[in-house]
Enzyme design. Sequence first.
Site, short mmCIF file in Angstrom:
data_model
loop_
_atom_site.label_atom_id
_atom_site.label_comp_id
_atom_site.label_asym_id
_atom_site.label_seq_id
_atom_site.Cartn_x
_atom_site.Cartn_y
_atom_site.Cartn_z
N HIS A 19 -11.26 8.79 14.04
CA HIS A 19 -11.30 8.78 12.56
C HIS A 19 -10.78 10.17 12.28
O HIS A 19 -11.66 10.97 12.72
CB HIS A 19 -12.60 8.60 12.19
N GLU A 200 -20.05 -2.82 18.43
CA GLU A 200 -20.32 -1.30 18.43
C GLU A 200 -22.13 -1.56 18.49
O GLU A 200 -22.74 -1.38 19.75
CB GLU A 200 -19.89 -0.66 17.37
N ASP A 278 -13.39 8.62 19.06
CA ASP A 278 -14.17 8.22 17.78
C ASP A 278 -14.14 9.21 16.79
O ASP A 278 -13.19 9.50 15.95
CB ASP A 278 -15.23 7.61 18.01
N1 ADE Z 1 -16.74 5.50 11.08
C1 ADE Z 1 -16.71 6.76 11.68
N2 ADE Z 1 -17.11 6.64 13.05
C2 ADE Z 1 -17.58 5.18 13.10
C3 ADE Z 1 -18.35 4.40 14.20
N3 ADE Z 1 -18.18 5.01 15.31
N4 ADE Z 1 -18.44 3.42 13.76
C4 ADE Z 1 -18.15 2.75 12.46
N5 ADE Z 1 -17.70 3.45 11.59
C5 ADE Z 1 -17.35 4.82 11.67
ZN ZN Z 2 -14.73 4.25 15.17
#
Ligand code: ADE
Ligand code: ZN
Length: 342
Positions: A19, A200, A278
């Site tokens: 991200h 997740e 991430d």
């Molecule tokens: N936005 C940024 N990182 C994230 C993650 N690990 N899971 C969900 N949304 C996110």
């Molecule tokens: Zn993510």
Amino acid sequence: MDSLDTALSRLPKVELHMHIEGSLEPELMFELAERNGIKLPWGSVEEIRQAYEFSDLQSFLDIYYAGADVLRTEQDFFDLTWAYLERCRSDKVRHTEIFFDPQTHTYRGIAFETVIEGITRALDEGREQLGISSRLIMCFLRHLSAEAAIETLEQALPWQRHIIAVGLDSSEKDHPPEKFQAVFDRARSEGFLTVAHAGEEGPADYIRQALDLLKVRRIDHGVRCVDDPDLVARLIAEQVPLTVCPLSNIKLRVFDKLEDHNLAELLRAGVCVTINSDDPAYFGGYIGENFSATASALNLSLADIDRLARNAIQAAFLDAERREDLLIELDNWRERCELGCG
Ligand code: ADE
Ligand code: ZN
């Protein structure tokens, strides 16, 4: 440095889950706050780093959205993206597919155009000056409404040439993929590919929903698939890529410690897993650190590393020529490692 560390530092890498807002380092956060006359809730870079103790995904997202408030101008988005690309260069990332969250910014009154122009200008320069190829994936925030996601998709249409796929991120629990089926249908009909964060913190069923209802090409995270053996068998049979983020999973307490992570188990069972960072500024490491910490905690072999890197090249949204070039680079790396030169 032992030979595996040397091999990892030379490994040509492909990143598929990063991200861009999550690459905002505290130093740049302070610099941008000053440039834009914004008062941060933290007094120093050290204080910010100390605040990065998370109990779960939501506790992280609260800080992540607060940090993103310093991003105001096209130049801010350029600087953010350029800083990440410079890290890519030192980590030997050859291709990267980055997420951006337009709603985090449009909800604060920042124009969609400001965000995308800053990011794409940096990606273009990264391609020309650093030889790093890239793709951009636009995520919908799943804690917001499906209608808001449709509005965001419509805002993105004039910029579609810059965006390869749409994705789904933010708070997973109680926001199932099915909530976004209509907007994903529309996105695919407009020609976007699709991906989604699933499994997740949320249940394995959200992975099934993402595959069946959102028709995703990859699952972001997906580590909870192990709760459903039939699903794991399907992921293997269909070779659905999982973009796994080991250090993130520890920081957000998906696993207690890296030694407990199921990445090696999934890899050796034949799931198409990949290693990614991430939100590297928040989780203690970029892709290089994710590879080295995971290799050491899970005793990954050279063959495991090669498989992970090969999976990422196969899973990337690349044209045939670039994919072939990256596979050749990886073959050369492997050959060099086997000759004992690291
Ligand atoms: N936005 C940024 N990182 C994230 C993650 N690990 N899971 C969900 N949304 C996110
Ligand atoms: Zn993510």
